[in-house]
Design an enzyme around this catalytic site. Structure first.
Site, PDB file in Angstrom:
ATOM      1  N   LYS A 116       0.860  -1.195   0.000  1.00 48.61           N
ATOM      2  CA  LYS A 116       0.000   0.000   0.000  1.00 48.61           C
ATOM      3  C   LYS A 116       0.884   1.228   0.000  1.00 48.61           C
ATOM      4  O   LYS A 116       2.018   1.193   0.492  1.00 48.61           O
ATOM      5  CB  LYS A 116      -0.881   0.021   1.259  1.00 48.61           C
ATOM      6  CG  LYS A 116      -2.099   0.914   1.127  1.00 48.61           C
ATOM      7  CD  LYS A 116      -3.190   0.186   0.380  1.00 48.61           C
ATOM      8  CE  LYS A 116      -4.457   0.964   0.262  1.00 48.61           C
ATOM      9  NZ  LYS A 116      -5.565   0.070  -0.141  1.00 48.61           N
TER      10      LYS A 116
HETATM   11  N1  GLU Z   1      -7.050   0.277  -3.463  1.00 43.30           N
HETATM   12  C1  GLU Z   1      -7.844  -0.879  -3.749  1.00 43.30           C
HETATM   13  C2  GLU Z   1      -7.977  -1.763  -2.514  1.00 43.30           C
HETATM   14  O1  GLU Z   1      -7.849  -1.317  -1.408  1.00 43.30           O
HETATM   15  C3  GLU Z   1      -7.382  -1.607  -4.988  1.00 43.30           C
HETATM   16  C4  GLU Z   1      -5.987  -2.105  -4.971  1.00 43.30           C
HETATM   17  C5  GLU Z   1      -5.487  -2.624  -6.307  1.00 43.30           C
HETATM   18  O2  GLU Z   1      -6.223  -2.609  -7.284  1.00 43.30           O
HETATM   19  O3  GLU Z   1      -4.326  -3.018  -6.334  1.00 43.30           O
HETATM   20  O4  GLU Z   1      -8.291  -2.914  -2.611  1.00 43.30           O
END
Ligand code: GLU
Length: 459
Positions: A116
């Site tokens: 993240k």
């Molecule tokens: N930000 C989104 C989540 O929390 C998508 C992450 C992604 O597509 O890699 O799942």
């Protein structure tokens, strides 16, 4: 802020360790050691990258913007997860969100690990040009730790395909001659993104609810009678009358989930309330969701917040305070805003029988326990909101082949992937005493444990 991820992972490990049939070869002292290794591997991120982006503002000032990229765990593949643009971003939060990505990917059989990112800004306070520079700087600072086979960022709160396009372009110029399409997902379609990626999270959120209530419960009647738990009873009762639904957050996730609920042909739904950062709109007869989606497109993504705006756009609703939405008398609450929304102070006023977590970590540990014990079904974040990362995976695959699926193929594949997870998890949930979140965690941790054990990592 106290995150419950670590605690539930520990409880899941305890449950797995007591089950002697799980990792049957591990016994006695060796078993204890392996499980404490698992706890330490999963509860700690592999790496936390932190930078202060040096940023020239248009007013002539130069500021340094804190930003993060967390690599939590890569057991199943390259790190994967969004980049959040929000003023409340902090290290502990990004670590927790990366942890959730590890669990989410494992749960849904996505061959990625958990990562993240975050940039501590309120994107609304920056010009387009400044946002472009911030996005490119982020890639410059983290270029060596990201990449299509290392760590693949995507949009999250406050970022969208626009930022992913900028970031991919920057990556391409920093690393010339290397495959770049898979370096970011959630890009625009013309730039190598997948059809359906923008709607994927919201569609998946609604699907998780509809699948449980409609497809799963109607097909499992005999089985349910055998396991007539408090949960099963509640859910069946709820499905009998038009369901009153409230959706917190009307962004990329909430607006799509609200539209899906509004137009669902399987369940009789009435979306009676939606909210955003300014207001709650309420109408007991059901809101005109299509009208609201059209309205926000011409109003910088904000819902109508005055009677004048409502009248002008022909939308019938009462304007309430933003947080009133959570405690309305509804059957279902879809949480698609921020984390930490249902907590000690409002948990006793929650009337919904089913809560669907479109956002990550919107329910605090205390509220989660309180509501679960009352028989409220909480469809947890890692189960409900995985549509985004699932279609991100499809985007990454399509980028490798440079061959693209049509929208129907994308949604069919998305629902199939989520259905497989739900079919594994739901029978367990309705058959034992653990809340749904705990069931998801156990399943996810179990898969990670087996692979780590087979790789000889549990010394
Ligand atoms: N930000 C989104 C989540 O929390 C998508 C992450 C992604 O597509 O890699 O799942």
């Amino acid at each position: 802020m106290h995150y419950q991820t670590k605690t539930i992972v520990q409880q899941s490990l305890d449950a797995l360790s007591e089950n002697q049939a799980f990792l049957i070869d591990l016994k006695g002292e060796e078993r204890n050691r392996a499980f404490s290794s698992l706890a330490s591997i999963l509860s700690t991120p592999n790496k936390v990258h932190k930078s202060f982006l040096r940023m020239p503002l248009e007013n002539g000032k130069v500021v340094r913007i804190p930003s993060f990229r967390v690599h939590h765990n890569d057991t199943f593949g390259p790190y994967k997860g969004g980049i959040r643009f929000h003023e409340s971003v902090n290290e502990e939060e990004v670590i927790n969100l990366a942890f959730l990505m590890t669990l989410k990917n494992s749960l849904h059989n996505i061959p990625f690990g958990g990562g993240k990112g975050g940039i501590v800004i309120d994107p609304r306070e920056y010009s387009l040009k400044e946002l472009n520079i911030i996005s490119r700087k982020y890639v410059q600072y983290f270029a060596d730790v990201i990449g299509p086979d290392k760590d693949i960022p995507a949009p999250d709160l406050g970022s969208s395909e626009r930022e992913m396009d900028w970031m991919m372009a920057e990556y391409k110029s920093i690393k010339p001659g290397q495959p770049y399409r898979g370096s970011f997902t959630g890009k625009s379609v013309v730039n190598g993104g997948s059809l359906g990626r923008r709607e994927a999270t919201g569609k998946g959120v609604y699907f998780s609810f509809r699948y449980m209530l409609h497809d799963f419960l109607t097909n499992q009647k005999d089985w349910l009678i055998k396991n007539d738990t408090i949960y099963a009873k509640t859910a069946i009762e709820e499905a009998k009358h038009p369901l009153k639904i409230a959706v917190q957050g009307f962004g990329n996730v909430g607006s799509v989930a609200a539209l899906e609920a509004h137009s669902c042909k399987y369940l009789q739904n009435k979306v009676v309330a939606v909210s955003d950062r300014n207001v709650t709109l309420h109408n007991e007869d059901g809101l005109d969701i299509l009208g609201l989606v059209k309205f926000i497109a011409g109003n910088e993504n904000d819902l109508p917040s005055t009677n004048e705006q409502l009248e002008k756009s022909g939308i019938k609703a009462t304007i309430l305070d933003r947080d009133n939405l959570l405690t309305l008398n509804v059957d279902v609450l879809i949480l698609a805003a921020l984390e930490d929304q249902i907590h000690r102070k409002n948990m006793e006023q929650i009337k919904a029988k089913i809560i669907v977590e479109g956002a990550n970590a919107p329910t605090t540990a205390e509220a989660d326990k309180y509501l679960s014990e009352k028989g409220v079904i909480i469809i947890p974040d890692i189960l409900a909101n995985a549509g985004g990362v699932i279609v991100s995976y499809f985007e990454w695959l399509q980028g490798r082949k440079t061959q693209f699926y049509n929208e129907k193929e994308v949604f069919d594949m998305l629902y199939l992937q989520m259905k497989e997870t739900m079919d594994t998890i739901l029978p367990k949930f309705f058959g034992d005493s653990f809340p749904l979140r705990q069931n998801c965690y156990i399943h996810s941790v179990m898969k990670l444990s087996v692979v780590l054990y087979k790789q000889g990592k549990l010394y």
